[in-house]
Scaffold this active site. Structure first.
Site, PDB file in Angstrom:
ATOM      1  CD  GLU A  66      -5.130   1.788  -3.283  1.00  0.00           C
ATOM      2  OE1 GLU A  66      -6.305   1.841  -2.933  1.00  0.00           O
ATOM      3  OE2 GLU A  66      -4.192   1.802  -2.487  1.00  0.00           O
TER       4      GLU A  66
ATOM      5  CG  HIS B 215      -1.968   1.052   1.147  1.00  0.00           C
ATOM      6  ND1 HIS B 215      -1.714   2.350   1.520  1.00  0.00           N
ATOM      7  CD2 HIS B 215      -3.235   1.028   0.684  1.00  0.00           C
ATOM      8  CE1 HIS B 215      -2.799   3.080   1.304  1.00  0.00           C
ATOM      9  NE2 HIS B 215      -3.739   2.298   0.788  1.00  0.00           N
TER      10      HIS B 215
END
Ligand code: PGA
Length: 245
Positions: A164, A93
């Site tokens: 993302e 992430h």
């Protein structure tokens, strides 16, 4: 099948609230559970308790160690997750890359997830900015993906890649940024062409309000949702939108 995954990040602050949220999501998504996969990636401390709260909704972790076991204070191993019955784990992430996790480190975690049959949600897109041009972004994504997936052979259905664009990630519900759905669909198509075996989803500022602009693109195979996954009404709207398209 499309996947809608919640990333609760370091929220909520009590077990009571975690149970309440998870239970609302479990009950509110009964009708969609055979059309889309639903996962809640929650803080480690809630995983055991929530196993008894959710059934068709699956649980995931937000991180794991690149080591098998041993002297790694504060870390959680793939085997510990596996033995708990956890299916998903977020790897790479952008908020962890910002703490110093590099491509090699992320690749080692993927290998560990693969070895223990966890389903990783590999996040890419860190380093993109609002001004990044399409070709530059493709180059960066290619580099991140090649580095992370080097030497890892996932079977069909064993890997999810979450695109993302880091600059679009919100800081929580209420701070969602504008989502460029069409552009994101093209980027996802580009990733899908390179990795046809993987499921490719979108993450960053997905809300109940903008989800229809994303879900109408079939190439977008789901969403990784941060801020809006802390609000059951919003999260259920997102699930329903991806389930109906
Ligand atoms: P956001 O977060 O939905 O709040 O933008 C997404 C993520 O960080 O995975």
């Amino acid at each position: 099948m499309r996947l809608i995954a919640a990333n609760w990040k370091m929220n909520p602050q009590t077990m009571e609230e975690a149970r309440r949220l998870a239970s609302q999501m479990e009950h509110g998504s009964m009708h969609e559970s055979h059309k889309v996969e639903i996962a809640l990636c929650v803080p480690f401390v809630f995983l055991t308790a929530l196993k008894h709260t959710v059934h068709h909704v699956k649980l995931g972790a937000q991180n794991m160690s690149e080591h098998e076991k041993g002297p790694h204070t504060g870390e959680i191993s793939a085997l510990q997750l596996k033995h708990l019955g956890i299916k998903y784990v977020i790897v790479g992430h952008s908020e962890r890359r910002a703490l110093g996790e590099d491509d090699e480190f992320i690749s080692n975690k993927l290998k560990m997830a693969h070895a223990h049959k966890l389903h990783p949600i590999l996040c890419v897109g860190y380093g993109t900015t609002q001004k990044t041009m399409f070709t530059a972004e493709k180059k960066l994504l290619t580099k991140q993906l090649q580095a992370a997936l080097k030497g890892v052979n996932f079977e069909r259905g064993g890997l999810t890649i979450a695109y993302e664009p880091a600059w679009t990630i919100s800081r929580g519900l209420g701070t969602a940024k504008p989502v460029a759905a069409e552009r994101s669909a093209s980027v996802i198509e580009f990733i899908k062409d390179k990795y046809p075996e993987a499921r490719v989803i979108y993450g960053a500022s997905v809300t109940g309000e903008n989800v229809d602009t994303l879900s109408r693109f079939r190439v977008i195979e789901g969403a990784l949702v941060g801020g809006a996954s802390l609000d059951a009404i919003q999260f259920l709207k997102i699930i329903k939108s991806f389930a109906k398209e």
